[in-house]
Scaffold this motif. Sequence first.
Motif, PDB file in Angstrom:
ATOM      1  N   ARG A   1       0.875  -0.980  -0.011  1.00 51.95           N
ATOM      2  CA  ARG A   1       0.078   0.056  -0.070  1.00 51.95           C
ATOM      3  C   ARG A   1       0.857   1.179  -0.019  1.00 51.95           C
ATOM      4  N   GLY A   2       0.827   1.959  -1.083  1.00 53.96           N
ATOM      5  CA  GLY A   2       1.478   3.293  -0.992  1.00 53.96           C
ATOM      6  C   GLY A   2       0.525   4.234  -0.342  1.00 53.96           C
ATOM      7  N   TYR A   3       1.300   5.359   0.086  1.00 54.77           N
ATOM      8  CA  TYR A   3       0.592   6.421   0.809  1.00 54.77           C
ATOM      9  C   TYR A   3       1.203   7.654   0.759  1.00 54.77           C
ATOM     10  N   THR A   4       0.609   8.667   1.029  1.00 55.54           N
ATOM     11  CA  THR A   4       0.967  10.030   0.759  1.00 55.54           C
ATOM     12  C   THR A   4       0.774  10.779   2.336  1.00 55.54           C
ATOM     13  N   ASP A   5       1.798  11.037   3.263  1.00 51.24           N
ATOM     14  CA  ASP A   5       1.851  12.022   4.232  1.00 51.24           C
ATOM     15  C   ASP A   5       1.797  13.527   3.942  1.00 51.24           C
ATOM     16  N   LEU A   6       1.138  14.314   4.448  1.00 53.87           N
ATOM     17  CA  LEU A   6       1.546  15.801   4.306  1.00 53.87           C
ATOM     18  C   LEU A   6       1.326  16.188   5.959  1.00 53.87           C
ATOM     19  N   ASP A   7       2.348  16.916   6.205  1.00 54.13           N
ATOM     20  CA  ASP A   7       2.387  17.427   7.670  1.00 54.13           C
ATOM     21  C   ASP A   7       2.856  18.804   7.482  1.00 54.13           C
TER      22      ASP A   7
ATOM     23  N   TYR B   1      16.807  -3.443  -3.742  1.00 48.13           N
ATOM     24  CA  TYR B   1      16.464  -3.232  -2.450  1.00 48.13           C
ATOM     25  C   TYR B   1      17.598  -2.249  -1.465  1.00 48.13           C
ATOM     26  N   ALA B   2      18.754  -2.300  -1.888  1.00 47.62           N
ATOM     27  CA  ALA B   2      19.700  -1.332  -1.552  1.00 47.62           C
ATOM     28  C   ALA B   2      19.357   0.131  -1.767  1.00 47.62           C
ATOM     29  N   ASP B   3      18.724   0.365  -2.955  1.00 46.01           N
ATOM     30  CA  ASP B   3      18.173   1.724  -3.400  1.00 46.01           C
ATOM     31  C   ASP B   3      17.044   1.908  -2.472  1.00 46.01           C
ATOM     32  N   PHE B   4      16.224   0.968  -2.306  1.00 42.87           N
ATOM     33  CA  PHE B   4      14.840   1.412  -1.315  1.00 42.87           C
ATOM     34  C   PHE B   4      15.500   1.638   0.069  1.00 42.87           C
ATOM     35  N   SER B   5      16.433   0.728   0.534  1.00 44.07           N
ATOM     36  CA  SER B   5      16.799   1.082   1.957  1.00 44.07           C
ATOM     37  C   SER B   5      17.479   2.505   2.148  1.00 44.07           C
TER      38      SER B   5
ATOM     39  N   VAL C   1       5.631  10.488  -0.037  1.00 41.91           N
ATOM     40  CA  VAL C   1       5.062   9.714  -0.908  1.00 41.91           C
ATOM     41  C   VAL C   1       5.791   8.385  -1.177  1.00 41.91           C
ATOM     42  N   LEU C   2       5.120   7.224  -0.510  1.00 43.75           N
ATOM     43  CA  LEU C   2       5.466   5.926  -0.929  1.00 43.75           C
ATOM     44  C   LEU C   2       4.739   5.261  -1.975  1.00 43.75           C
ATOM     45  N   ASN C   3       5.413   4.965  -3.087  1.00 46.10           N
ATOM     46  CA  ASN C   3       4.424   4.415  -4.359  1.00 46.10           C
ATOM     47  C   ASN C   3       4.330   2.802  -3.940  1.00 46.10           C
ATOM     48  N   ALA C   4       3.076   2.244  -4.269  1.00 47.54           N
ATOM     49  CA  ALA C   4       3.070   0.933  -4.094  1.00 47.54           C
ATOM     50  C   ALA C   4       3.627   0.174  -5.183  1.00 47.54           C
ATOM     51  N   GLY C   5       4.020  -0.925  -5.228  1.00 49.81           N
ATOM     52  CA  GLY C   5       4.636  -1.888  -6.481  1.00 49.81           C
ATOM     53  C   GLY C   5       5.604  -2.823  -5.983  1.00 49.81           C
ATOM     54  N   THR C   6       5.981  -3.455  -6.880  1.00 47.78           N
ATOM     55  CA  THR C   6       6.724  -4.648  -6.771  1.00 47.78           C
ATOM     56  C   THR C   6       8.331  -4.286  -7.344  1.00 47.78           C
ATOM     57  N   TYR C   7       9.256  -4.418  -6.705  1.00 42.26           N
ATOM     58  CA  TYR C   7      10.460  -4.026  -7.232  1.00 42.26           C
ATOM     59  C   TYR C   7      11.589  -5.225  -7.079  1.00 42.26           C
TER      60      TYR C   7
ATOM     61  N   ASN D   1      12.526   9.311  -6.377  1.00 44.46           N
ATOM     62  CA  ASN D   1      12.913   8.087  -7.063  1.00 44.46           C
ATOM     63  C   ASN D   1      11.754   7.188  -7.424  1.00 44.46           C
ATOM     64  N   SER D   2      12.030   6.100  -7.866  1.00 43.28           N
ATOM     65  CA  SER D   2      10.825   5.316  -8.285  1.00 43.28           C
ATOM     66  C   SER D   2      10.044   4.790  -7.280  1.00 43.28           C
ATOM     67  N   PHE D   3      10.627   4.775  -5.852  1.00 42.96           N
ATOM     68  CA  PHE D   3      10.027   4.421  -4.813  1.00 42.96           C
ATOM     69  C   PHE D   3       8.977   5.548  -4.009  1.00 42.96           C
ATOM     70  N   GLY D   4       9.133   6.858  -4.393  1.00 42.12           N
ATOM     71  CA  GLY D   4       8.281   7.777  -4.055  1.00 42.12           C
ATOM     72  C   GLY D   4       9.260   9.043  -3.954  1.00 42.12           C
ATOM     73  N   SER D   5       8.576   9.992  -3.395  1.00 44.14           N
ATOM     74  CA  SER D   5       9.312  11.301  -2.968  1.00 44.14           C
ATOM     75  C   SER D   5       9.262  11.764  -1.672  1.00 44.14           C
ATOM     76  N   TYR D   6      10.032  12.710  -1.392  1.00 41.43           N
ATOM     77  CA  TYR D   6      10.100  13.407   0.024  1.00 41.43           C
ATOM     78  C   TYR D   6      10.606  14.838  -0.126  1.00 41.43           C
ATOM     79  N   ARG D   7       9.600  15.488   0.372  1.00 43.79           N
ATOM     80  CA  ARG D   7       9.939  17.051   0.253  1.00 43.79           C
ATOM     81  C   ARG D   7      10.012  17.874   1.683  1.00 43.79           C
ATOM     82  N   VAL D   8      10.685  18.666   2.215  1.00 44.25           N
ATOM     83  CA  VAL D   8      10.676  19.186   3.337  1.00 44.25           C
ATOM     84  C   VAL D   8      11.185  20.596   3.089  1.00 44.25           C
ATOM     85  N   SER D   9      10.316  21.522   3.408  1.00 43.02           N
ATOM     86  CA  SER D   9      10.527  23.072   3.542  1.00 43.02           C
ATOM     87  C   SER D   9      10.445  23.634   5.053  1.00 43.02           C
ATOM     88  N   VAL D  10      11.271  24.645   5.278  1.00 45.28           N
ATOM     89  CA  VAL D  10      11.218  25.418   6.530  1.00 45.28           C
ATOM     90  C   VAL D  10      11.189  26.795   6.104  1.00 45.28           C
ATOM     91  N   LYS D  11      10.206  27.490   6.593  1.00 41.73           N
ATOM     92  CA  LYS D  11      10.120  29.150   6.521  1.00 41.73           C
ATOM     93  C   LYS D  11       9.822  29.640   7.832  1.00 41.73           C
TER      94      LYS D  11
END
Length: 159
Positions: free
Chosen positions: A69-75, A132-136, A121-127, A98-108
């Motif tokens: 299950r992929g998901y998106t967290d917005l905080d 695995y090393a890239d995922f880790s 964002v974590l993308n659902a899928g089979t890799y 990357n292919s597994f998802g994305s991550y963005r942080v901003s501070v203002k």
Amino acid sequence: DVDNINFDSFNLSYDKSVNPSSNEMLKLSIQKYAAKTNNNNVYLVLNAFNKNRTIPEIKSRTLPVFINRGYTDLDEITYTIPDNWDFEYLPEDIDIKNSFGSYRVSVKKEDKKLIYSRKMVLNAGTYSADKYADFSNFMNKISSNDRIKAVLKIGLTQH
């Protein structure tokens, strides 16, 4: 994992449509959350609640990486900074994709407020197992960046 929390308000809402989501709005105060040094610097861990854990690196993985299950967290966390404090250091924005998802942080900063925004964002899928090393590496970078700090300086109050 945070002690001394006082909740002023709490609201939880759900969207049960095709793209379900939940929204949590909190107003709170945390006594002694940030560490203060002898030279009046305060180290504030910006992500108080939604920190990713590290995952082990396995050298000889044979099974594929399956993200069910992929998901998106917005905080977004807004810190109100006391009048006699100044901003000493704010981290740069972070953007990882990357292919597994994305991550963005901003501070203002806006006046006496510090606004921390995080989107993961974590993308659902089979890799394949060799990914695995890239995922880790991706997950461990996120875990490390979830612990970034701002440095604030406590000024002397006028008498």
